[in-house]
Design an enzyme around this catalytic site. Structure first.
Site, short mmCIF file in Angstrom:
data_model
loop_
_atom_site.label_atom_id
_atom_site.label_comp_id
_atom_site.label_asym_id
_atom_site.label_seq_id
_atom_site.Cartn_x
_atom_site.Cartn_y
_atom_site.Cartn_z
N ASP A 165 41.92 -71.39 38.04
CA ASP A 165 42.09 -72.04 36.74
C ASP A 165 41.39 -73.39 36.65
O ASP A 165 42.05 -74.42 36.78
CB ASP A 165 43.59 -72.22 36.46
CG ASP A 165 43.86 -72.71 35.05
OD1 ASP A 165 42.93 -72.70 34.24
OD2 ASP A 165 45.01 -73.11 34.77
N GLU A 175 41.03 -81.04 31.82
CA GLU A 175 42.42 -80.79 32.17
C GLU A 175 42.72 -81.17 33.62
O GLU A 175 43.74 -81.79 33.91
CB GLU A 175 42.73 -79.31 31.94
CG GLU A 175 44.13 -78.92 32.37
CD GLU A 175 44.46 -77.46 32.08
OE1 GLU A 175 43.62 -76.75 31.51
OE2 GLU A 175 45.58 -77.04 32.42
N GLU A 219 50.38 -65.64 30.90
CA GLU A 219 51.25 -66.81 30.73
C GLU A 219 52.23 -66.61 29.57
O GLU A 219 52.42 -67.50 28.74
CB GLU A 219 50.40 -68.07 30.53
CG GLU A 219 49.52 -68.37 31.74
CD GLU A 219 48.78 -69.69 31.66
OE1 GLU A 219 48.40 -70.11 30.55
OE2 GLU A 219 48.58 -70.30 32.72
C1 BDP Z 1 45.44 -73.31 31.67
C2 BDP Z 1 46.04 -74.30 30.75
C3 BDP Z 1 46.82 -73.67 29.63
C4 BDP Z 1 45.97 -72.61 28.96
C5 BDP Z 1 45.51 -71.61 29.98
C6 BDP Z 1 44.54 -70.58 29.40
O1 BDP Z 1 46.88 -75.16 31.49
O2 BDP Z 1 47.18 -74.70 28.75
O3 BDP Z 1 46.68 -72.00 27.95
O4 BDP Z 1 44.80 -72.26 31.00
O5 BDP Z 1 43.35 -70.73 29.65
O6 BDP Z 1 44.43 -74.00 32.36
O7 BDP Z 1 44.97 -69.66 28.74
#
Ligand code: BDP
Length: 708
Positions: free
Chosen positions: A375, A403, A301
């Site tokens: 996720d 989340e 990301e």
């Molecule tokens: C996702 C989240 C994000 C996190 C990412 C992670 O939306 O905010 O940074 O995972 O785990 O679920 O790195």
């Protein structure tokens, strides 16, 4: 009663009254969590416990043992309503509690390093630990027996997993990524000089569960945490946590050598970069001698990582492991990676990147894998990585913060979600190779093992925003200690310790908790739908089809079209299923044998296809969305029934949140049903009534919700 005795009696009463022992605060604000230690109302039970609680003997002391003795004292005094001294030597006295790390119980081969043993004889209770931390966990286990009104019985406890830790996604500015309970617990701007008393209560709560590590900053890490300024702040936290057996860990920004060190590169194979990290780790240990280790999110990301320099995850992790070599700490390397490849299936990404590296990681490295391949969805199949990296210790990462589970407004008890993953069979070494056995090291013989939970605690007075979300923190900790505990047993403990002892009310609450996750899934993502699209991760927008990358749209995941719904991950589709062992694959590749909860994860199913329930896909979806939303009404009714048995303020708080949940469940239902109906082109089946709003109206409400 003679004068002296009356005097003594008055003194004790005064002490008890002044210190508030046994008093339930008129309005329970939830601050005390499951350590509320309310006076045991059953006088006979209180008396029975009191016979063995005349004193607490601590023959040898240390900061951790002192915490244990003090906790026992605070807890027992409140639970029993009497003052209990801590003494150093019990001599021949019986009728008390001896807290020790020596003697036959402590040295029993049945005890692991952090294990404990509670034994009773002649009204004396011995709480023995192999180590100080073991004795601390034993003290909490004893308190738990009283809090849950169990008879004091002999008990041995050993943790299944070595590193039981929380991951805080907290930032330097006090915000919390995906935090729904206020701001960060850590007041960075006050530290290290002012140490908020709350840090100690945080440590107590964690120690009561056996949690022994905490990563204090976000995985999307600021390089600032590696500065001397911040290391001193973190050291102040470590000082508070140490007497509770908790080590601190930090998330690192992989490009820190460049941004902070002024180097030209952060290439893990560059000698200067390696030197920079070696020096940095040395500095960390000079500041925090018992530092736990580093957590890394790299090439994920948008975060920097070794691949920026043509290196692998193993190169990056091993470079940090080398820097860590002189110390006891670990490198925890996350496997949460996926690329912006329009032709790829995000489901497959972590497996594709990590399995070729199996066996290449340094001994100090643990790879931390999210429970599912995508996720933290409301329901995901287990990550196929658990069945395919036998030469690498794998830790599991759960998300406690909600989340995708309704933030802090929806009541979702997560233990069933955690258990579903832990109990899943990977078949890596044949039948019975559960994820739990991969993670606890028993399958591949690893001593260094890890279970991590993304924390849901914040500055909210009750820590978690939703009062019932405290149960998720509790459940994570209990399962990290003992993954064989059932969701129900954990819920029962938590309810007894936190909410009520009234049997009928407790049964109702436990039942409601146990059903809550399935109810949420039904109105949110039934039969294997998922929704990890971009944005706030809450508003229903299954129509969302525009984004900088395809895997950040909703349509990428559900693939609704005129024929049907779901992501074909069989051989005719992305073939992600082939990442599982053949035994798993065989069951899931056939839509007839694929468990219904995972169906749309792996199959594109025609709208009219009859499912095992006897209904067509469309009818089944509608049934789930409608009964799911209706079930929130049932939750409201059940909660209303327990009003007299729980604290009024807490009851009101949960009732109000359930009302929000009910409204939002209908919102989710309407959004999905109206949107999918455009493709399925079928009526809403009886007895369900068609939504009162149109698709455009729902879209409008979502747009408004998403306005900033
Ligand atoms: C996702 C989240 C994000 C996190 C990412 C992670 O939306 O905010 O940074 O995972 O785990 O679920 O790195």
């Amino acid at each position: 009663m003679n004068y002296n005795r009356i005097g003594g009696y008055i003194t004790i009463c005064l002490v008890l009254a002044l210190s508030g022992f046994g008093q339930t605060p008129a309005t329970d604000d939830g601050y005390r969590l499951w350590l509320n230690y309310d006076l045991i109302q059953d006088a006979a039970k209180r008396q029975a416990y009191t016979r063995s609680a005349q004193f607490i003997a601590l023959p040898k002391t240390s900061p951790v043992l002192k915490s244990a003795a003090e906790e026992l004292q605070t807890g027992l005094q409140s639970l029993l309503g009497k003052s209990i001294p801590i003494i150093t030597n019990a001599g021949n006295r019986t009728g008390g509690i001896v807290l020790t790390t020596s003697g036959p119980a402590a040295n029993s081969p049945a005890l692991a390093k952090e294990g404990y043993r509670i034994t009773t004889s002649n009204n004396t209770i011995t709480v023995a630990g192999q180590s100080d931390a073991g004795a601390l966990y034993g003290a909490f286990a004893l308190l738990r027996q009283l809090q849950t009104l169990q008879p004091i019985a002999a008990q041995t406890g050993n943790p299944n997993v070595q590193l039981r830790m929380l991951n805080h996604w907290d930032n330097v500015d006090g915000s919390v990524e995906r935090g729904y309970a206020g701001q960060s617990l850590w007041k960075w701007y006050e530290l290290p000089e002012r140490v908020d008393p709350r840090y100690r209560d945080y440590a107590r709560a964690n120690a009561s569960l056996g949690i022994n590590g905490t990563v204090v900053n976000n995985v999307n890490a600021s390089a600032r945490f590696m500065t001397a300024e911040y290391l001193h702040k973190v050291a102040a936290l470590a000082d508070v946590f140490r007497p509770y057996g908790i080590k601190v860990y930090l998330s690192v920004y992989f490009a820190a050598p460049k941004t902070l060190g002024g180097l030209k590169t952060s290439d893990p194979l560059d000698p200067q970069v390696r030197r920079w990290w070696a020096d940095k780790v040395k500095e960390i240990y000079q500041t925090i001698p018992d530092f736990g280790g580093l957590l890394v999110k790299a090439n994920s990301e948008g975060e920097p990582g070794p691949q920026d320099y043509g290196r692998t995850h193993a190169d990056g992790a091993n470079m940090l492991a080398e820097a860590m070599k002189p110390y006891d700490g670990v490198i925890i390397w996350r496997a949460f990676v996926y690329k912006a490849d329009p032709n790829a299936d995000r489901f497959k990404a972590a497996h594709e990147e990590f399995t070729p590296l199996d066996g290449q990681f340094d001994k100090k490295v643990i790879v931390q894998v999210k429970n599912g391949p995508i996720d933290f969805q409301p329901r995901e199949p287990f990550s196929p990585l658990f069945g395919n990296m036998p030469k690498t210790p794998l830790g599991v990462e759960f998300q406690i913060t909600q989340e995708y589970l309704g933030f802090a407004t929806h009541l979702v008890y997560e233990a069933p979600l955690f258990k579903e993953c832990l109990d899943a069979d990977t078949y890596v070494n044949g039948k019975g190779s559960t994820v739990a056995r991969v993670v606890d090291g028993s399958l591949h013989n690893y001593a260094r093992t890890l279970m991590a939970g993304v924390a849901n605690a914040g500055s909210a007075r009750n820590w978690t925003g939703h009062p019932m979300a405290q149960a998720n923190w509790y459940a994570f900790g209990r399962l990290a200690w003992d993954h064989s505990l059932s969701s129900e047993a954990i819920a029962r403990e938590w309810v007894a310790m936190t909410l009520t002892h009234e049997p009928q009310a407790a049964n109702r609450i436990v039942n409601l908790m146990l059903k809550s996750r399935d109810i949420y899934v039904d109105y949110n993502t039934p039969i294997g739908l998922s929704r990890p699209w971009s944005g706030v991760h809450f508003a229903p927008e299954p129509w969302q089809n525009r984004s900088s990358r395809p895997d950040w749209t909703a349509v990428y995941y559900h693939r609704a079209d005129s024929i049907g719904l779901g992501f074909d991950r069989t051989a005719t589709g992305s073939n992600a299923l082939a990442q599982y062992r053949p035994e798993v694959c065989r069951q899931w590749e056939d839509p007839k044998t694929c468990p219904l909860p995972y169906l749309l994860w792996f199959h594109h199913v025609p709208w009219t296809r009859k499912l095992s329930t006897g209904r067509s896909l469309w009818d089944e979806l509608c049934t789930r969305f409608y009964t799911g939303a209706d079930s929130v009404r049932w939750m409201q009714q059940e909660w209303a029934q327990v009003k007299s048995a729980v604290n009024p303020a807490l009851h009101d708080d949960v009732s109000a949140r359930l009302a929000t949940q009910q409204r939002e469940a209908i919102w989710w239902r309407d959004a999905w049903v109206l949107y999918l109906q455009e493709y399925a082109k079928q009526p809403i089946p009886a007895p369900f009534k068609k939504p009162e709003r149109t698709l455009d109206e729902v879209k409008q409400s979502v747009n408004t919700y998403l306005l900033r």
